[in-house]
Design a protein around this motif. Structure first.
Motif, PDB file in Angstrom:
ATOM      1  N   ALA A  87       0.837  -1.203   0.000  1.00 50.30           N
ATOM      2  CA  ALA A  87       0.000   0.000   0.000  1.00 50.30           C
ATOM      3  C   ALA A  87       0.873   1.254   0.000  1.00 50.30           C
ATOM      4  CB  ALA A  87      -0.946  -0.002   1.193  1.00 50.30           C
ATOM      5  N   GLU A  88       1.941   1.242   0.793  1.00 44.97           N
ATOM      6  CA  GLU A  88       2.846   2.403   0.802  1.00 44.97           C
ATOM      7  C   GLU A  88       3.522   2.590  -0.550  1.00 44.97           C
ATOM      8  OE1 GLU A  88       5.546   2.618   4.112  1.00 44.97           O
ATOM      9  OE2 GLU A  88       3.901   2.812   5.550  1.00 44.97           O
ATOM     10  N   ARG A  89       3.921   1.491  -1.196  1.00 46.67           N
ATOM     11  CA  ARG A  89       4.544   1.606  -2.525  1.00 46.67           C
ATOM     12  C   ARG A  89       3.552   2.185  -3.533  1.00 46.67           C
ATOM     13  NH1 ARG A  89       6.538  -3.419  -0.958  1.00 46.67           N
ATOM     14  NH2 ARG A  89       5.111  -4.532  -2.340  1.00 46.67           N
ATOM     15  N   VAL A  90       2.293   1.777  -3.433  1.00 44.99           N
ATOM     16  CA  VAL A  90       1.256   2.325  -4.317  1.00 44.99           C
ATOM     17  C   VAL A  90       1.128   3.827  -4.087  1.00 44.99           C
ATOM     18  CG1 VAL A  90      -1.238   2.357  -4.782  1.00 44.99           C
ATOM     19  CG2 VAL A  90      -0.030   0.172  -4.599  1.00 44.99           C
ATOM     20  N   VAL A  91       1.092   4.230  -2.829  1.00 41.26           N
ATOM     21  CA  VAL A  91       0.953   5.652  -2.499  1.00 41.26           C
ATOM     22  C   VAL A  91       2.153   6.449  -3.004  1.00 41.26           C
ATOM     23  CG1 VAL A  91       0.980   7.244  -0.536  1.00 41.26           C
ATOM     24  CG2 VAL A  91      -0.621   5.348  -0.554  1.00 41.26           C
TER      25      VAL A  91
ATOM     26  N   ARG B 200       4.069   5.693  -5.510  1.00 40.33           N
ATOM     27  CA  ARG B 200       4.058   5.691  -6.980  1.00 40.33           C
ATOM     28  C   ARG B 200       2.886   6.476  -7.572  1.00 40.33           C
ATOM     29  NH1 ARG B 200       3.618   0.554  -7.634  1.00 40.33           N
ATOM     30  NH2 ARG B 200       1.556   0.470  -8.548  1.00 40.33           N
ATOM     31  N   LEU B 201       1.687   6.341  -6.972  1.00 42.59           N
ATOM     32  CA  LEU B 201       0.481   6.896  -7.592  1.00 42.59           C
ATOM     33  C   LEU B 201      -0.205   7.992  -6.781  1.00 42.59           C
ATOM     34  CD1 LEU B 201      -1.087   3.502  -8.769  1.00 42.59           C
ATOM     35  CD2 LEU B 201       0.301   5.092 -10.115  1.00 42.59           C
ATOM     36  N   GLY B 202       0.268   8.223  -5.553  1.00 45.10           N
ATOM     37  CA  GLY B 202      -0.376   9.216  -4.705  1.00 45.10           C
ATOM     38  C   GLY B 202      -1.644   8.668  -4.082  1.00 45.10           C
ATOM     39  N   ALA B 203      -2.289   9.525  -3.299  1.00 42.77           N
ATOM     40  CA  ALA B 203      -3.504   9.114  -2.584  1.00 42.77           C
ATOM     41  C   ALA B 203      -4.607   8.706  -3.539  1.00 42.77           C
ATOM     42  CB  ALA B 203      -3.976  10.247  -1.683  1.00 42.77           C
ATOM     43  N   VAL B 204      -4.687   9.374  -4.673  1.00 53.12           N
ATOM     44  CA  VAL B 204      -5.741   9.077  -5.650  1.00 53.12           C
ATOM     45  C   VAL B 204      -5.598   7.647  -6.174  1.00 53.12           C
ATOM     46  CG1 VAL B 204      -6.654   9.731  -7.909  1.00 53.12           C
ATOM     47  CG2 VAL B 204      -5.956  11.497  -6.291  1.00 53.12           C
ATOM     48  N   GLY B 205      -4.356   7.182  -6.285  1.00 49.38           N
ATOM     49  CA  GLY B 205      -4.110   5.850  -6.821  1.00 49.38           C
ATOM     50  C   GLY B 205      -4.267   4.727  -5.812  1.00 49.38           C
ATOM     51  N   LEU B 206      -4.445   5.076  -4.544  1.00 58.34           N
ATOM     52  CA  LEU B 206      -4.608   4.034  -3.525  1.00 58.34           C
ATOM     53  C   LEU B 206      -5.973   3.387  -3.685  1.00 58.34           C
ATOM     54  CD1 LEU B 206      -3.439   2.635  -0.995  1.00 58.34           C
ATOM     55  CD2 LEU B 206      -4.650   4.345   0.368  1.00 58.34           C
ATOM     56  N   SER B 207      -5.953   2.134  -4.053  1.00 56.87           N
ATOM     57  CA  SER B 207      -7.193   1.371  -4.186  1.00 56.87           C
ATOM     58  C   SER B 207      -6.913  -0.058  -3.756  1.00 56.87           C
ATOM     59  CB  SER B 207      -7.697   1.388  -5.635  1.00 56.87           C
ATOM     60  OG  SER B 207      -6.829   0.636  -6.466  1.00 56.87           O
ATOM     61  N   ILE B 208      -7.963  -0.753  -3.399  1.00 64.27           N
ATOM     62  CA  ILE B 208      -7.814  -2.154  -3.010  1.00 64.27           C
ATOM     63  C   ILE B 208      -7.271  -2.957  -4.186  1.00 64.27           C
ATOM     64  CG2 ILE B 208      -9.149  -4.216  -2.402  1.00 64.27           C
ATOM     65  CD1 ILE B 208     -10.700  -2.442  -0.438  1.00 64.27           C
ATOM     66  N   ASP B 209      -7.765  -2.673  -5.396  1.00 66.95           N
ATOM     67  CA  ASP B 209      -7.271  -3.376  -6.587  1.00 66.95           C
ATOM     68  C   ASP B 209      -5.767  -3.169  -6.776  1.00 66.95           C
ATOM     69  OD1 ASP B 209      -9.663  -4.555  -7.533  1.00 66.95           O
ATOM     70  OD2 ASP B 209     -10.279  -2.657  -8.449  1.00 66.95           O
TER      71      ASP B 209
ATOM     72  N   ALA C  73       6.134  11.125   1.010  1.00 67.07           N
ATOM     73  CA  ALA C  73       5.073  10.776   0.068  1.00 67.07           C
ATOM     74  C   ALA C  73       3.909  10.095   0.784  1.00 67.07           C
ATOM     75  CB  ALA C  73       5.621   9.869  -1.032  1.00 67.07           C
ATOM     76  N   VAL C  74       4.220   9.189   1.695  1.00 64.82           N
ATOM     77  CA  VAL C  74       3.169   8.497   2.432  1.00 64.82           C
ATOM     78  C   VAL C  74       2.428   9.487   3.324  1.00 64.82           C
ATOM     79  CG1 VAL C  74       2.729   6.750   4.207  1.00 64.82           C
ATOM     80  CG2 VAL C  74       4.232   6.220   2.282  1.00 64.82           C
ATOM     81  N   ALA C  75       3.151  10.382   4.012  1.00 70.06           N
ATOM     82  CA  ALA C  75       2.501  11.366   4.880  1.00 70.06           C
ATOM     83  C   ALA C  75       1.572  12.274   4.081  1.00 70.06           C
ATOM     84  CB  ALA C  75       3.554  12.202   5.614  1.00 70.06           C
ATOM     85  N   LEU C  76       2.038  12.735   2.922  1.00 74.67           N
ATOM     86  CA  LEU C  76       1.206  13.593   2.083  1.00 74.67           C
ATOM     87  C   LEU C  76      -0.040  12.860   1.599  1.00 74.67           C
ATOM     88  CD1 LEU C  76       3.863  15.466  -0.082  1.00 74.67           C
ATOM     89  CD2 LEU C  76       2.135  16.524   1.367  1.00 74.67           C
ATOM     90  N   ALA C  77       0.157  11.638   1.156  1.00 78.22           N
ATOM     91  CA  ALA C  77      -0.980  10.865   0.639  1.00 78.22           C
ATOM     92  C   ALA C  77      -1.979  10.550   1.740  1.00 78.22           C
ATOM     93  CB  ALA C  77      -0.482   9.586  -0.014  1.00 78.22           C
TER      94      ALA C  77
END
Length: 185
Positions: free
Chosen positions: A16-20, A22-31, A102-106
């Protein structure tokens, strides 16, 4: 027969942190987290139920990691006038990584509409304030120094400004001096 791959809760949260990052908060999804972790979506849903649940778990883990780091630092600052304050100042001496920022911002962006995460942040802040001021011989000085420390660290976490290691060390030293010189009412 294929061997079932074991994946821990930390593996999922790492994904989940790697997703955040790479893609930011908008990109965080279960998929996206399931894809990044190499597991099924149903496994992520089973463990976290919703994106909000996943976000809460990320925040709780980040708070736990920070608290462990601060607790160790407080133990090392026992000779100071205020171990909780000086423990936090010592931890703040380390440069914040790009990943941590990045994680804190997301998390901040994603939590702007999540009352559960906001409640966690409020609770954490209240506990920090209490730790720094509760048993302090100089509670007002402790509060003002904590506010200076917190403002500095938030500016760095939210990538508003980045100090060099030397500048950061000087500012943290100055906060300690301000604490010592602050007139108590």
């Amino acid at each position: 027969m294929a061997k079932t791959r074991k994946i821990s809760i930390d593996d999922v949260l790492d994904a989940a942190e790697r997703v955040v990052v790479r893609l930011g908060a908008v990109g965080l999804s279960i998929d996206e987290v399931a894809r990044e972790a190499g597991i099924s979506k149903s496994r992520v849903v089973y463990d976290y139920k919703t994106k909000s649940g996943l976000l809460n778990a990320l925040v709780e883990r980040r708070i736990r990691i920070d608290r462990e780091r601060i607790a160790e630092s407080e133990r090392q600052q026992q000779q100071t006038d205020n171990p909780p304050l000086f423990g936090r100042l010592a931890v703040a001496g380390a440069q914040t990584s790009d990943s941590e920022r990045a994680v804190a911002l997301a998390i901040c962006a994603a939590s702007s509409h999540d009352e559960g995460v906001q409640a966690l942040f409020r609770q954490c802040t209240a506990e920090d304030l209490a730790a720094v001021t509760r048993d302090a011989r100089r509670p007002r000085a402790s509060l003002v120094a904590y506010l200076a420390y917190y403002g500095m660290t938030i500016m760095e976490y939210f990538d508003l400004y980045q100090w060099s290691e030397a500048e950061r060390a000087g500012l943290l030293r100055d906060i300690g001096v301000m604490y010592a010189a602050f007139p108590e009412p």
